[in-house]
Design a protein around this motif. Structure first.
Motif, PDB file in Angstrom:
ATOM      1  N   ASN A 276      30.163 -34.981  35.290  1.00 54.39           N
ATOM      2  CA  ASN A 276      30.531 -33.860  34.408  1.00 54.39           C
ATOM      3  C   ASN A 276      29.667 -32.647  34.713  1.00 54.39           C
ATOM      4  OD1 ASN A 276      32.514 -35.137  32.946  1.00 54.39           O
ATOM      5  ND2 ASN A 276      31.144 -35.810  31.294  1.00 54.39           N
ATOM      6  N   MET A 277      28.371 -32.896  34.932  1.00 52.86           N
ATOM      7  CA  MET A 277      27.452 -31.774  35.198  1.00 52.86           C
ATOM      8  C   MET A 277      27.789 -31.093  36.523  1.00 52.86           C
ATOM      9  SD  MET A 277      23.907 -33.398  33.768  1.00 52.86           S
ATOM     10  CE  MET A 277      22.864 -31.941  33.854  1.00 52.86           C
ATOM     11  N   ILE A 278      28.223 -31.880  37.509  1.00 57.09           N
ATOM     12  CA  ILE A 278      28.608 -31.273  38.801  1.00 57.09           C
ATOM     13  C   ILE A 278      29.805 -30.336  38.581  1.00 57.09           C
ATOM     14  CG2 ILE A 278      29.542 -31.753  41.112  1.00 57.09           C
ATOM     15  CD1 ILE A 278      28.000 -34.473  40.970  1.00 57.09           C
ATOM     16  N   ARG A 279      30.804 -30.831  37.833  1.00 58.46           N
ATOM     17  CA  ARG A 279      31.999 -30.005  37.568  1.00 58.46           C
ATOM     18  C   ARG A 279      31.610 -28.733  36.824  1.00 58.46           C
ATOM     19  NH1 ARG A 279      34.619 -34.984  37.290  1.00 58.46           N
ATOM     20  NH2 ARG A 279      34.047 -35.348  35.121  1.00 58.46           N
ATOM     21  N   LEU A 280      30.771 -28.887  35.787  1.00 56.56           N
ATOM     22  CA  LEU A 280      30.357 -27.729  34.991  1.00 56.56           C
ATOM     23  C   LEU A 280      29.566 -26.737  35.840  1.00 56.56           C
ATOM     24  CD1 LEU A 280      29.388 -29.610  31.717  1.00 56.56           C
ATOM     25  CD2 LEU A 280      31.038 -27.732  31.852  1.00 56.56           C
ATOM     26  N   ALA A 281      28.688 -27.254  36.702  1.00 59.65           N
ATOM     27  CA  ALA A 281      27.859 -26.363  37.537  1.00 59.65           C
ATOM     28  C   ALA A 281      28.744 -25.535  38.460  1.00 59.65           C
ATOM     29  CB  ALA A 281      26.853 -27.187  38.332  1.00 59.65           C
ATOM     30  N   ARG A 282      29.815 -26.150  38.961  1.00 54.69           N
ATOM     31  CA  ARG A 282      30.720 -25.398  39.854  1.00 54.69           C
ATOM     32  C   ARG A 282      31.431 -24.297  39.074  1.00 54.69           C
ATOM     33  NH1 ARG A 282      32.366 -30.553  42.940  1.00 54.69           N
ATOM     34  NH2 ARG A 282      30.725 -30.541  44.504  1.00 54.69           N
ATOM     35  N   GLN A 283      31.828 -24.635  37.813  1.00 53.64           N
ATOM     36  CA  GLN A 283      32.527 -23.634  37.000  1.00 53.64           C
ATOM     37  C   GLN A 283      31.592 -22.504  36.574  1.00 53.64           C
ATOM     38  OE1 GLN A 283      33.987 -25.892  33.648  1.00 53.64           O
ATOM     39  NE2 GLN A 283      35.321 -27.134  34.942  1.00 53.64           N
ATOM     40  N   MET A 284      30.342 -22.861  36.280  1.00 57.75           N
ATOM     41  CA  MET A 284      29.427 -21.877  35.680  1.00 57.75           C
ATOM     42  C   MET A 284      28.596 -21.113  36.707  1.00 57.75           C
ATOM     43  SD  MET A 284      28.272 -24.384  32.603  1.00 57.75           S
ATOM     44  CE  MET A 284      27.024 -23.362  31.857  1.00 57.75           C
ATOM     45  N   ASP A 285      28.630 -21.569  37.940  1.00 58.07           N
ATOM     46  CA  ASP A 285      27.832 -20.916  38.978  1.00 58.07           C
ATOM     47  C   ASP A 285      28.272 -19.450  39.075  1.00 58.07           C
ATOM     48  OD1 ASP A 285      25.968 -20.707  40.938  1.00 58.07           O
ATOM     49  OD2 ASP A 285      27.301 -21.367  42.541  1.00 58.07           O
ATOM     50  N   GLY A 286      27.320 -18.542  39.062  1.00 57.26           N
ATOM     51  CA  GLY A 286      27.663 -17.117  39.154  1.00 57.26           C
ATOM     52  C   GLY A 286      27.692 -16.430  37.801  1.00 57.26           C
ATOM     53  N   LEU A 287      27.588 -17.203  36.709  1.00 57.28           N
ATOM     54  CA  LEU A 287      27.518 -16.563  35.385  1.00 57.28           C
ATOM     55  C   LEU A 287      26.229 -15.752  35.314  1.00 57.28           C
ATOM     56  CD1 LEU A 287      28.566 -19.199  32.658  1.00 57.28           C
ATOM     57  CD2 LEU A 287      29.867 -17.245  33.466  1.00 57.28           C
ATOM     58  N   PRO A 288      26.265 -14.577  34.674  1.00 58.23           N
ATOM     59  CA  PRO A 288      25.031 -13.779  34.598  1.00 58.23           C
ATOM     60  C   PRO A 288      23.942 -14.474  33.777  1.00 58.23           C
ATOM     61  CG  PRO A 288      26.838 -12.741  33.376  1.00 58.23           C
ATOM     62  CD  PRO A 288      27.420 -13.926  34.071  1.00 58.23           C
ATOM     63  N   GLU A 289      22.681 -14.145  34.091  1.00 56.66           N
ATOM     64  CA  GLU A 289      21.511 -14.744  33.429  1.00 56.66           C
ATOM     65  C   GLU A 289      21.624 -14.710  31.903  1.00 56.66           C
ATOM     66  OE1 GLU A 289      18.151 -15.766  34.421  1.00 56.66           O
ATOM     67  OE2 GLU A 289      19.160 -16.192  36.324  1.00 56.66           O
ATOM     68  N   ASP A 290      22.038 -13.546  31.348  1.00 59.44           N
ATOM     69  CA  ASP A 290      22.065 -13.421  29.879  1.00 59.44           C
ATOM     70  C   ASP A 290      23.112 -14.345  29.262  1.00 59.44           C
ATOM     71  OD1 ASP A 290      24.083 -11.869  30.955  1.00 59.44           O
ATOM     72  OD2 ASP A 290      23.959 -10.312  29.404  1.00 59.44           O
ATOM     73  N   ARG A 291      24.184 -14.603  29.971  1.00 58.38           N
ATOM     74  CA  ARG A 291      25.229 -15.523  29.492  1.00 58.38           C
ATOM     75  C   ARG A 291      24.678 -16.962  29.496  1.00 58.38           C
ATOM     76  NH1 ARG A 291      28.200 -17.407  26.773  1.00 58.38           N
ATOM     77  NH2 ARG A 291      30.289 -18.202  27.175  1.00 58.38           N
ATOM     78  N   LEU A 292      23.953 -17.293  30.579  1.00 53.72           N
ATOM     79  CA  LEU A 292      23.377 -18.644  30.677  1.00 53.72           C
ATOM     80  C   LEU A 292      22.347 -18.854  29.560  1.00 53.72           C
ATOM     81  CD1 LEU A 292      22.801 -18.928  34.551  1.00 53.72           C
ATOM     82  CD2 LEU A 292      24.589 -20.069  33.214  1.00 53.72           C
ATOM     83  N   SER A 293      21.480 -17.858  29.357  1.00 51.00           N
ATOM     84  CA  SER A 293      20.443 -18.069  28.323  1.00 51.00           C
ATOM     85  C   SER A 293      21.057 -18.062  26.934  1.00 51.00           C
ATOM     86  CB  SER A 293      19.283 -17.089  28.465  1.00 51.00           C
ATOM     87  OG  SER A 293      19.736 -15.800  28.331  1.00 51.00           O
ATOM     88  N   ASP A 294      22.156 -17.361  26.749  1.00 48.46           N
ATOM     89  CA  ASP A 294      22.849 -17.402  25.456  1.00 48.46           C
ATOM     90  C   ASP A 294      23.381 -18.828  25.177  1.00 48.46           C
ATOM     91  OD1 ASP A 294      23.920 -16.000  23.194  1.00 48.46           O
ATOM     92  OD2 ASP A 294      25.912 -16.340  24.089  1.00 48.46           O
ATOM     93  N   ILE A 295      23.952 -19.456  26.200  1.00 48.63           N
ATOM     94  CA  ILE A 295      24.468 -20.831  26.046  1.00 48.63           C
ATOM     95  C   ILE A 295      23.316 -21.775  25.691  1.00 48.63           C
ATOM     96  CG2 ILE A 295      25.529 -22.795  27.271  1.00 48.63           C
ATOM     97  CD1 ILE A 295      27.084 -20.666  28.961  1.00 48.63           C
ATOM     98  N   VAL A 296      22.163 -21.589  26.352  1.00 46.88           N
ATOM     99  CA  VAL A 296      20.998 -22.447  26.092  1.00 46.88           C
ATOM    100  C   VAL A 296      20.482 -22.219  24.673  1.00 46.88           C
ATOM    101  CG1 VAL A 296      18.608 -22.947  26.759  1.00 46.88           C
ATOM    102  CG2 VAL A 296      20.338 -22.545  28.524  1.00 46.88           C
ATOM    103  N   LEU A 297      20.343 -20.946  24.303  1.00 50.98           N
ATOM    104  CA  LEU A 297      19.747 -20.629  22.993  1.00 50.98           C
ATOM    105  C   LEU A 297      20.607 -21.103  21.829  1.00 50.98           C
ATOM    106  CD1 LEU A 297      18.283 -17.076  23.666  1.00 50.98           C
ATOM    107  CD2 LEU A 297      17.029 -19.199  23.196  1.00 50.98           C
ATOM    108  N   ARG A 298      21.915 -21.140  22.051  1.00 51.56           N
ATOM    109  CA  ARG A 298      22.802 -21.562  20.960  1.00 51.56           C
ATOM    110  C   ARG A 298      22.841 -23.082  20.796  1.00 51.56           C
ATOM    111  NH1 ARG A 298      28.286 -19.380  21.146  1.00 51.56           N
ATOM    112  NH2 ARG A 298      27.975 -18.261  23.081  1.00 51.56           N
ATOM    113  N   HIS A 299      22.178 -23.804  21.711  1.00 45.91           N
ATOM    114  CA  HIS A 299      22.177 -25.268  21.615  1.00 45.91           C
ATOM    115  C   HIS A 299      20.980 -25.731  20.792  1.00 45.91           C
ATOM    116  CE1 HIS A 299      23.230 -29.326  22.794  1.00 45.91           C
ATOM    117  NE2 HIS A 299      21.933 -29.542  22.918  1.00 45.91           N
TER     118      HIS A 299
END
Ligand code: PTJ
Length: 249
Positions: free
Chosen positions: A205-228
């Motif tokens: 699952n993580m491999i699939r997600l990494a392929r989908q999310m690769d290239g997302l901007p830093e602020d989008r990634l940290s937003d996903i982390v912070l909301r968890h």
């Protein structure tokens, strides 16, 4: 024993056989079989599926790994037997190093696991752990790590982990991601992000997600982390088990 495909517990029995083969090959510890038994019991309760909370935790974990400067995937004897090719694929997809770090450490087993990962396509330089030159603040062989690997990492993925090392890594200021079928374990509570899922489902699952999310901007990634929120996610995991057995799952 050859398990017929028609057997209702085919998948689960296949996983057992992979671990038994892992013990015979000197990859998995005998204790790893006992640890697996505990995991299997929780997997049965979870319904042997990736729950919504596990999927969301996996997404947050992948965001954290993609945003990391020095991500490391820690591999033990169970992970090496169950998902050797997948852990290499995940490390390449997110640009992480792999380090072998064992609870029941022997140099021979570290070497055998390194050889096993190389047989699954890893290059010699991709696998750390054979020559540890640093240590974690714990009184145990699993404190032995590599300076350029786990010791310097900002984010470490430690599947099937014990609470002490998780705590030691957190006390060094690292973010810790774990994969643990037991939502009540000390590791699950100590980690920054816990994925309550079987490693055989979580890593693909993580491999699939990494392929989908690769290239997302830093602020989008940290937003996903912070909301968890790990506590909330563990509570959700427990509620998903309860609703599964109340016939609502
Ligand atoms: O190879 P080594 O020497 O590093 O040893 C590895 C083990 C797993 C034996 C060692 O780390 C250990 O003793 O672990 P524990 O403390 O028994 O914790 C293992 C956790 O992983 C338990 O909470 C299990 O429920 C969980 N678990 C077992 N199998 C799986 C799992 N979680 C996810 N996927 C699994 N397949």
């Amino acid at each position: 024993m050859t398990v017929p495909l028609s057997h209702p517990r085919y998948q689960s029995l296949q996983i057992r056989e992979r671990l038994v083969a892992g013990v015979r090959a000197g990859i998995t510890s005998q204790e790893g079989l006992i640890a697996h038994g505990r995991g299997e019991a929780f997997d049965y309760l979870i319904g042997e599926r990736t729950t919504d909370s596990a999927f969301h935790a996996s997404r947050a974990a992948v965001a954290m790994l993609l945003a990391a400067e020095r991500p490391v995937l820690s591999v033990n004897g169970n992970v090496a037997a169950l998902v050797p090719g997948e852990i290499i694929e995940l490390s390449r997809t997110i640009g992480a190093q792999i380090e072998i770090n064992l609870f029941y450490r022997t140099d021979a087993r570290v070497r055998t696991i390194a050889g096993h990962l190389r047989a699954h396509g890893a290059s010699a330089s991709e696998i750390l752990g054979e020559h540890p030159d640093a240590s974690l603040p714990i009184d145990h062989a699993r404190s032995l790590v590599c300076k350029g690997g786990i010791h310097a990492a900002d984010v470490v993925l430690v599947p099937l982990e014990d609470g002490d090392r998780c705590q030691a890594l957190a006390s060094m200021g690292k973010s810790v991601i774990t994969i643990d079928l037991n939502p009540l374990s000390r590791t699950a509570e100590t980690a920054t992000i816990t994925i309550v899922d079987n490693v055989v489902r979580a890593i693909p699952n993580m491999i699939r997600l990494a392929r989908q999310m690769d290239g997302l901007p830093e602020d989008r990634l940290s937003d996903i982390v912070l909301r968890h929120d790990n506590r909330e996610a563990l509570q959700d995991a427990i509620e998903e088990i309860v609703s599964q057995w109340n016939g609502q799952g």
